[in-house]
Design an enzyme around this catalytic site. Structure first.
Site, PDB file in Angstrom:
ATOM      1  N   HIS A   1       0.844  -1.204   0.000  1.00 10.59           N
ATOM      2  CA  HIS A   1       0.000   0.000   0.000  1.00 10.59           C
ATOM      3  C   HIS A   1       0.877   1.251   0.000  1.00 10.59           C
ATOM      4  O   HIS A   1       1.960   1.277   0.589  1.00 10.59           O
ATOM      5  CB  HIS A   1      -0.960  -0.004   1.197  1.00 10.59           C
ATOM      6  CG  HIS A   1      -2.060  -1.001   1.026  1.00 10.59           C
ATOM      7  ND1 HIS A   1      -2.784  -1.508   2.062  1.00 10.59           N
ATOM      8  CD2 HIS A   1      -2.548  -1.596  -0.098  1.00 10.59           C
ATOM      9  CE1 HIS A   1      -3.685  -2.367   1.603  1.00 10.59           C
ATOM     10  NE2 HIS A   1      -3.556  -2.447   0.291  1.00 10.59           N
TER      11      HIS A   1
ATOM     12  N   ASP B   1       0.961   4.073   1.438  1.00 17.97           N
ATOM     13  CA  ASP B   1       1.453   4.724   2.665  1.00 17.97           C
ATOM     14  C   ASP B   1       2.659   3.993   3.270  1.00 17.97           C
ATOM     15  O   ASP B   1       3.262   4.474   4.225  1.00 17.97           O
ATOM     16  CB  ASP B   1       0.335   4.900   3.716  1.00 17.97           C
ATOM     17  CG  ASP B   1      -0.351   3.612   4.125  1.00 17.97           C
ATOM     18  OD1 ASP B   1      -0.521   2.722   3.271  1.00 17.97           O
ATOM     19  OD2 ASP B   1      -0.737   3.485   5.310  1.00 17.97           O
TER      20      ASP B   1
ATOM     21  N   HIS C   1       0.770   3.098  13.413  1.00 17.33           N
ATOM     22  CA  HIS C   1      -0.220   3.232  12.336  1.00 17.33           C
ATOM     23  C   HIS C   1      -1.514   3.825  12.926  1.00 17.33           C
ATOM     24  O   HIS C   1      -2.592   3.249  12.853  1.00 17.33           O
ATOM     25  CB  HIS C   1      -0.483   1.854  11.703  1.00 17.33           C
ATOM     26  CG  HIS C   1      -0.972   1.917  10.285  1.00 17.33           C
ATOM     27  ND1 HIS C   1      -2.311   1.869   9.968  1.00 17.33           N
ATOM     28  CD2 HIS C   1      -0.324   2.010   9.093  1.00 17.33           C
ATOM     29  CE1 HIS C   1      -2.447   1.919   8.646  1.00 17.33           C
ATOM     30  NE2 HIS C   1      -1.260   2.001   8.095  1.00 17.33           N
TER      31      HIS C   1
HETATM   32 ZN   LIG Z   1      -1.065   1.401   6.065  1.00 15.06          ZN
HETATM   33 ZN   LIG Z   2      -2.317  -1.338   4.167  1.00 13.73          ZN
END
Ligand SMILES: [Zn+2]
Ligand SMILES: [Zn+2]
Length: 316
Positions: A63, A65, A272
């Site tokens: 992903h 990020d 996160h």
């Molecule tokens: Zn993430």
């Molecule tokens: Zn993710």
């Protein structure tokens, strides 16, 4: 002993206080970067940890990020004189495909990069590094899409050398003691054979650090996380949004804490963190289930050592 430095602790988009996912792990002579969200280069500079020897990059998943910062970081590495000689990137198949598009397509525009970039496709339970000091294993994690991984760092177990016993048995100091520690018997000048068992104590397990990125369920992780000194894991949601969390492949602070409790973990560090949730709310929810919980902030630096509580060294 392992050290972990949090370079970014925000989920999906940065906040004023938190950068995107990235952590540095120091383990024996190695330095690993785990994930590399946008802005990680500057976070490394700010942390004071430096780029040197930071050539092993572990990716939890693909992903954006968690990977977008690789473009800038690798572009810097390549232009950096007397810097990094080569880069190793470890991740699942789809993660590496996306990273390859980013690096070869965008950063190098089809040109050959100036330094070797080796991509290693991970499969569940692959051992990435194993030497006398430590083992690093990639473990399967269920998030969104295939090929998501967590990473288990385990220090080798050891048997302490009992100096008093060795003296009493007449073992001279010097290389013969080293042989006993290495598991080899020695013979004294008078013909007496000393075996390792005569001078070594009970086996002591090494420190265990488990780093898990984004994840949508925790049941399957219990055996991998079991007895860890330190578990680092996401806490993107709070329990009031548990349905939403499940729908998008994430967990709540309470679920993370329950995993730590079920797996007999010593210290839990949550990361996160969504911009929608206050740090105290995340911490409180987890601590109700697992009191020894930290919520990581950018530049937090923790030391994970055998038989000792996890120590938080610094924070900005
Ligand atoms: Zn993430
Ligand atoms: Zn993710």
């Amino acid at each position: 002993m392992f050290e972990i430095v949090f370079l970014g602790t925000s989920a999906s988009a940065p906040s004023v206080y938190r950068g995107l996912a990235a952590q540095m792990v120091l383990a024996s002579e190695y330095r690993f970067l785990i994930d590399c969200g946008e802005g990680t280069q500057r976070q490394i500079l700010k942390s004071g940890m430096g780029f040197r020897r930071l050539n092993r990059i572990l990716l939890t998943h693909g992903h954006l990020d968690h990977i977008l910062g690789l473009g800038g970081l690798i572009s810097t590495f390549v232009r950096w004189e007397d810097g990094i000689e080569g880069i190793e990137i470890y991740g699942g198949e789809t993660t590496l495909q996306r990273v390859a598009e980013l690096i070869y397509g965008v950063v190098f525009g089809g040109q050959r990069p100036g330094i070797p970039i080796d991509m290693y496709k991970l499969r569940p339970n692959d051992i990435i590094i194993q030497d006398k000091q430590m083992t690093l294993t990639a473990i399967p994690v269920i998030h969104r899409g295939a090929g998501c991984f967590g990473f288990v760092f385990e220090q080798a177990s050891h048997r302490p050398f009992n100096v008093d016993k060795a003296e009493a048995l007449g073992v001279p100091s010097g290389p013969q003691r080293g042989m006993l520690v290495a598991g080899k018997p020695i013979t004294l000048p008078d013909g007496t054979v000393i075996r390792p068992d005569d001078v070594l104590g009970e086996k002591i397990a090494g420190a265990k650090l488990v780093v898990i990125g984004d994840v949508g369920e925790t049941e399957s992780l219990i055996p991998y996380v079991q007895d860890a000194d330190c578990l680092v894991i996401e806490a993107t949601y709070l329990e009031e949004e548990a349905e939403m969390a499940a729908a998008v492949g994430h967990i709540t602070a309470k679920q993370a804490a329950q995993l730590a409790a079920d797996a007999n973990v010593q210290t839990l560090i949550l990361t996160h963190i969504s911009r929608r949730n206050a740090e105290w709310a995340v911490r409180n929810e987890a601590q109700e289930v697992f009191p020894n919980t930290y919520v990581a902030r950018d530049f937090d630096h923790f030391v994970v050592a055998r038989g000792k509580p996890v120590e938080r060294l610094s924070r900005e």
